[in-house]
Write an enzyme that holds these catalytic residues in place. Structure first.
Site, PDB file in Angstrom:
ATOM      1  N   ARG A 171     -29.158  39.500 -45.584  1.00 32.12           N
ATOM      2  CA  ARG A 171     -28.984  41.136 -45.807  1.00 32.12           C
ATOM      3  C   ARG A 171     -28.093  41.027 -47.277  1.00 32.12           C
ATOM      4  O   ARG A 171     -28.289  42.139 -48.290  1.00 32.12           O
ATOM      5  CB  ARG A 171     -27.531  41.302 -44.795  1.00 32.12           C
ATOM      6  CG  ARG A 171     -28.221  41.872 -44.063  1.00 32.12           C
ATOM      7  CD  ARG A 171     -27.961  42.714 -42.360  1.00 32.12           C
ATOM      8  NE  ARG A 171     -27.682  43.654 -42.866  1.00 32.12           N
ATOM      9  CZ  ARG A 171     -27.393  45.287 -42.687  1.00 32.12           C
ATOM     10  NH1 ARG A 171     -26.628  44.624 -41.227  1.00 32.12           N
ATOM     11  NH2 ARG A 171     -27.429  45.846 -42.982  1.00 32.12           N
ATOM     12  N   CYS A 172     -27.559  40.012 -48.356  1.00 31.12           N
ATOM     13  CA  CYS A 172     -27.612  39.855 -49.151  1.00 31.12           C
ATOM     14  C   CYS A 172     -27.984  39.596 -50.303  1.00 31.12           C
ATOM     15  O   CYS A 172     -28.766  38.145 -49.992  1.00 31.12           O
ATOM     16  CB  CYS A 172     -26.721  39.034 -49.083  1.00 31.12           C
ATOM     17  SG  CYS A 172     -25.391  38.638 -50.948  1.00 31.12           S
ATOM     18  N   SER A 173     -28.421  40.107 -51.397  1.00 32.08           N
ATOM     19  CA  SER A 173     -29.696  39.935 -52.279  1.00 32.08           C
ATOM     20  C   SER A 173     -29.516  39.280 -53.452  1.00 32.08           C
ATOM     21  O   SER A 173     -30.326  37.694 -53.066  1.00 32.08           O
ATOM     22  CB  SER A 173     -30.076  40.886 -53.123  1.00 32.08           C
ATOM     23  OG  SER A 173     -28.738  41.094 -54.651  1.00 32.08           O
TER      24      SER A 173
END
Length: 113
Positions: free
Chosen positions: A9-11
């Site tokens: 979920r983290c770029s």
């Protein structure tokens, strides 16, 4: 063996995974939000990073601000907070044998590969 502790979920974590994939070396992908760290694993990663536990905490996360900010916490209490709330763990973390980096910026990965 290379391991990336990843939160999809983290770029920045996704960018780190792409960077690891570009090296065309075998690696282990560990989605630590789905498969949480054990206390021993987290302590081992912190030791390999060569940092204090607080340096692995995402101190701008709402959970940290609401529940922990401004409190006198031991290293053990900080580790317990990360275990109870894995979202607090900075990412991505890349480990190669006995070395590890928080891959922010991505170029940090080059230091251990």
């Amino acid at each position: 063996m290379i391991t990336i502790y990843h939160n999809p979920r983290c770029s920045k974590s996704r960018e780190g995974l792409c960077e690891i994939e570009s090296f065309n070396k075998p690696f282990i992908l560990r989605k630590y939000m789905d498969e949480p760290f054990s206390k021993e694993e987290l302590k081992d990663v912190i030791k390999k990073l060569g940092i204090r536990p607080i340096e692995l905490v995402r101190v701008k996360e709402k959970i940290w601000i609401d529940d922990y900010k401004g409190k006198e916490l031991s290293d053990e209490a900080i580790i317990d907070a990360m275990l109870n709330h894995p979202k607090l763990i900075e990412r991505p973390i890349v480990v190669n044998d006995n070395k590890a980096v928080i891959a922010r910026p991505l170029e940090m990965i080059n230091k251990i590969l």
